[in-house]
Design a protein around this motif. Structure first.
Motif, PDB file in Angstrom:
ATOM      1  N   UNK A  56     -34.512  70.271   8.925  1.00 41.69           N
ATOM      2  CA  UNK A  56     -33.472  70.937   9.718  1.00 41.69           C
ATOM      3  C   UNK A  56     -33.436  70.383  11.136  1.00 41.69           C
ATOM      4  N   UNK A  57     -34.615  70.158  11.717  1.00 45.51           N
ATOM      5  CA  UNK A  57     -34.656  69.584  13.067  1.00 45.51           C
ATOM      6  C   UNK A  57     -34.098  68.166  13.074  1.00 45.51           C
ATOM      7  N   UNK A  58     -34.448  67.391  12.070  1.00 45.94           N
ATOM      8  CA  UNK A  58     -33.951  66.027  11.970  1.00 45.94           C
ATOM      9  C   UNK A  58     -32.433  66.021  11.814  1.00 45.94           C
ATOM     10  N   UNK A  59     -31.910  66.884  10.966  1.00 45.40           N
ATOM     11  CA  UNK A  59     -30.468  66.974  10.754  1.00 45.40           C
ATOM     12  C   UNK A  59     -29.760  67.367  12.044  1.00 45.40           C
ATOM     13  N   UNK A  60     -30.332  68.339  12.743  1.00 46.44           N
ATOM     14  CA  UNK A  60     -29.716  68.796  13.998  1.00 46.44           C
ATOM     15  C   UNK A  60     -29.693  67.685  15.044  1.00 46.44           C
ATOM     16  N   UNK A  61     -30.823  66.996  15.210  1.00 50.29           N
ATOM     17  CA  UNK A  61     -30.890  65.916  16.197  1.00 50.29           C
ATOM     18  C   UNK A  61     -29.969  64.754  15.823  1.00 50.29           C
ATOM     19  N   UNK A  62     -29.922  64.421  14.560  1.00 50.71           N
ATOM     20  CA  UNK A  62     -29.040  63.338  14.118  1.00 50.71           C
ATOM     21  C   UNK A  62     -27.582  63.696  14.395  1.00 50.71           C
ATOM     22  N   UNK A  63     -27.217  64.937  14.107  1.00 49.89           N
ATOM     23  CA  UNK A  63     -25.847  65.386  14.360  1.00 49.89           C
ATOM     24  C   UNK A  63     -25.551  65.362  15.859  1.00 49.89           C
ATOM     25  N   UNK A  64     -26.491  65.856  16.648  1.00 52.02           N
ATOM     26  CA  UNK A  64     -26.309  65.913  18.103  1.00 52.02           C
ATOM     27  C   UNK A  64     -26.140  64.512  18.694  1.00 52.02           C
ATOM     28  N   UNK A  65     -26.880  63.554  18.180  1.00 49.37           N
ATOM     29  CA  UNK A  65     -26.826  62.182  18.704  1.00 49.37           C
ATOM     30  C   UNK A  65     -25.805  61.309  17.996  1.00 49.37           C
ATOM     31  N   UNK A  66     -25.143  61.901  17.003  1.00 43.71           N
ATOM     32  CA  UNK A  66     -24.152  61.177  16.211  1.00 43.71           C
ATOM     33  C   UNK A  66     -24.745  59.931  15.557  1.00 43.71           C
ATOM     34  N   UNK A  67     -25.910  60.147  14.932  1.00 45.24           N
ATOM     35  CA  UNK A  67     -26.603  59.090  14.203  1.00 45.24           C
ATOM     36  C   UNK A  67     -26.880  59.586  12.790  1.00 45.24           C
TER      37      UNK A  67
END
Length: 85
Positions: free
Chosen positions: A14-25
């Motif tokens: 969940x943290x990885x998904x959130x950070x990826x979404x936030x950074x658009x990666x």
């Protein structure tokens, strides 16, 4: 490009998904960047230049105060009201 697989806890995913979404990666790109940064810092730590102890970081401050007691713990009077309100 090599392919690996790994198992993540639900919370970590969940943290990885959130950070990826936030950074658009993509999650893969974020993991590659994180792994690269970790490996580079580990290599520097082995050489000794990147990781320093607290004593190393504060070395220029040791002994900078004058006119105070040498060691507060050596005289119980200095600690008489420690921890009281």
């Amino acid at each position: 490009m090599a392919v690996i697989s790994l198992k993540l806890t639900e919370a970590l995913d969940a943290q990885l998904t959130e950070q990826a979404h936030r950074r658009r990666l993509s999650k893969s790109e974020l993991v590659r960047r994180a792994l690269t940064a970790f490996l580079q810092s580990s290599e520097q730590g082995v050489e000794g230049s990147a990781r320093q102890s607290a004593a190393d970081l504060l070395a220029d401050l040791v002994g900078c105060c004058e006119d105070g007691p040498v060691d507060l713990s050596s005289n119980p009077a200095y600690m008489s009201d420690f921890g009281t309100l």
